[in-house]
Design an enzyme around this catalytic site. Structure first.
Site, short mmCIF file in Angstrom:
data_model
loop_
_atom_site.label_atom_id
_atom_site.label_comp_id
_atom_site.label_asym_id
_atom_site.label_seq_id
_atom_site.Cartn_x
_atom_site.Cartn_y
_atom_site.Cartn_z
CG ASP B 92 46.47 24.22 -53.04
OD1 ASP B 92 46.06 23.89 -52.06
OD2 ASP B 92 47.06 23.52 -53.99
CG ASP B 273 52.98 27.88 -56.03
OD1 ASP B 273 52.06 28.80 -56.70
OD2 ASP B 273 52.87 26.85 -56.27
CB CYS B 311 74.78 28.50 -56.19
SG CYS B 311 73.57 28.02 -55.05
CB CYS B 313 72.82 26.32 -52.18
SG CYS B 313 73.30 24.92 -53.06
CB CYS B 316 77.00 25.25 -54.88
SG CYS B 316 75.73 24.96 -55.94
CG HIS B 342 71.56 24.12 -56.84
ND1 HIS B 342 72.45 25.14 -56.52
CD2 HIS B 342 71.14 24.06 -58.05
CE1 HIS B 342 72.52 25.53 -57.83
NE2 HIS B 342 71.92 25.20 -58.75
#
Lengths: 380, 380
Positions: B92, B273, B311, B313, B316, B342
């Protein structure tokens, strides 16, 4: 077939290279055991601890009893399954922690009554209760509940603690045997702890009492590295070593700064644990092959080199000292994670190197060289 | 060959599936970009961010300018090499942060003078200086320095900020072109930011001014999700969409709660974002397919289920809600890491799913179903 078999593969002086088989896996010794106080090695994921080469980690009975409670852990299938660490674990007895609660505990022959540091609740741990908690945790190795006296305690006090520890060992062993009798298969073994402070006669009496009380799959040495001078610790180890059973692994409790590991291995110790690796890591202090490094120091601001060019850990393979310093300066938790990971790997690799040299019969020269270079750097 | 080429592979209504090629790699869109404020996605290792499916992450110019300073990062070979994230990055401009320092800054046509929140030093960021800092960081995409006004600012103030942002775009673009001219190869592109608050005419004027000022490889929409009602954000996006160049990726800045992602994609947005994924993760709040979960809640004490059974991930796949709750209760940092991981994966997977449905021509029905279920759960 012994479910907790230890094989000494090679001796080099008093140093030993061995293999310890446990229900959850195998431990190559000498070995450093990272400490997972609350069921996690602080700041690290079990996969990282495994990748750092750890064969076994520790859990703290006192902390896990208070939170989340052994009932929760048992309901979740034991500490290994709960924490995602699918390997051998050792639990301490809680003794060291409750005896450290100076003003919040009352000691009697029965056990220790204390007030929880978490919620102020009143609780009692006895030798039997410690066994029940550790059984619920489901660790591979349980430690006896012992009477811990201050480091360098005078003879009378050290004797009192040592003798009570023997009585508590008998009570704990009885309870543990009863728990094990109800189990389908061998899942946990109990190790005694040699006490007696810095007093030669008391250490010898403690060991005799332990050996008289039964056959043990391992034996621990407690009450060292608690403030006594380093030469005193080395003397106690040297005096004990000839009388220790050769077939059992020896665990030097709470010890593991790098030089302590080498000195201990040279005196026949097989297993070590210490929180210094992760505690130092959280504060940005790293052990390296070039000596101790304060990661926060301004000198690292533009340093592109890894923390330790001789290290094979994830941290040293991927980031610079400049980046690690930046993470500590801005208080990003990735920093303490990366330095903790390095410190753990540093100790584990040291034990691995010692093992290689013991197997090759070169431990004596290698360890003397290592210690000389270490002390030349003024490191501890 | 354009070093910053964007290809729209499929349209489904206003939603688009595309591919953005950048010097450090390729980004499949729609995409959620995790925020790495200090050169690290808070609590996570770059390998974890990559494993969570991220193609691109953000760096914050304001924070990195203050610490460690762009000179350090440039000397270390740029932000990618410094941080170990070997992939595309967007920076940014620092505008949003310096304009948020309410009492510590002075705005003029030249730029913004401000006092560092770190050491109290006085500094100035101008449109040109922002380009120089971002060039030193070495990100793939630099953002223009814009005049940020409060959300829901009245027309006159929003107009002032919008018009100044256009003048600052021209100055920044000139400086950026000069920096790029001295470079061997294309390494960074500059994107403008549409401002104008919630005012239809100002948004349209901002976009016209931007398109009149040059050809852009991408275009951002700023000043949304800053307190205005959700229907207002959706209206602004709908009013802009027909006039946005079809060939350039569109980046909705600072937006990404789950429903915002779906609503934005449906209105032609390609990139998002937001810090909410990691900020919520640090506080133990997780987005799941079953709605929002407060990991600390006592109800999870004995819950063996993963955080989100749907999920994929790391969290999980490996640990229970009971363990996550325990980690938060005892303040172990592994907890915030696992929940942050997660949440990041949750948003990235949502964007991946949207992409699959856009490519299959089923985005309309899928997104409506998804939003209906989401609102039925009362989640945000």
């Amino acid at each position: 077939m012994n479910a907790f078999a230890f094989t000494v593969e090679q001796r080099d002086g008093a140093a030993r290279a061995g293999t310890l088989r446990l229900p959850h896996g195998t431990v190559r010794t000498p070995a450093f055991m990272p400490v997972g106080t609350h069921g996690t090695v602080r700041g690290l994921h079990p996969d990282e601890v495994r990748a750092a080469g750890a064969d076994i980690i520790l859990g703290n009975t006192y902390h896990l009893h208070l939170r989340p409670g052994e009932d929760v852990i048992a309901a979740m299938g034991g500490l290994q399954r709960f924490s995602g660490w699918n390997g051998p674990m050792l639990s301490d007895s809680g003794g060291f922690q409750v005896f450290s609660l100076e003003t919040l505990r009352t000691i009697s022959e029965e056990g220790v009554a204390f007030q929880s540091h978490v919620d102020g609740s009143y609780r009692t741990i006895t030798p039997e209760r410690s066994m029940e908690i550790q059984w619920a945790l489901g660790t591979d190795i349980a430690m006896q509940f012992d009477h811990v006296v201050p480091g360098q305690a005078e003879h009378a006090l050290a004797r009192e603690g040592m003798e009570r520890s023997l009585r508590w060992l008998a009570r704990g062993a009885e309870r543990h045997a009863a728990l094990a009798r109800d189990s389908d298969q061998p899942r946990q073994t109990l190790w005694p702890i040699i006490q007696g402070g810095t007093h030669t006669d008391l250490r010898a009496a403690s060991l005799r009492g332990i050996l008289d009380a039964g056959d043990w799959t391992g034996i621990a040495i407690g009450g060292l590295s608690v403030g006594e001078p380093k030469p005193v610790m080395r003397r106690v180890l040297e005096e004990l070593e000839p009388s220790l059973p050769g077939a059992a692994p020896r665990y030097l409790m709470g010890v593991g700064f790098p030089a302590d590991l080498i000195e201990g291995i040279a005196r026949g110790v097989d297993l070590f644990d210490c929180v210094a690796a992760t505690r130092n890591g959280r504060h940005g202090t790293a052990w390296t092959s070039g000596g101790r490094v304060n990661v926060r120091a301004a000198v690292h601001r533009l340093e592109d080199a890894p923390l330790d060019a001789e290290c094979d850990c994830e941290t040293c393979r991927t980031v610079s000292r400049a980046y690690l310093r930046h993470l500590f300066v801005v208080s990003e938790i990735l920093g303490l994670r990366l330095v903790s990971l390095h410190n753990i790997r540093f100790l584990i690799r040291l034990a691995e190197q010692a093992r290689v040299h013991i197997l090759a019969g070169t431990f004596g020269g290698w360890s003397e060289d290592w210690l000389r270079r270490h002390h030349q750097r003024g490191a501890s």
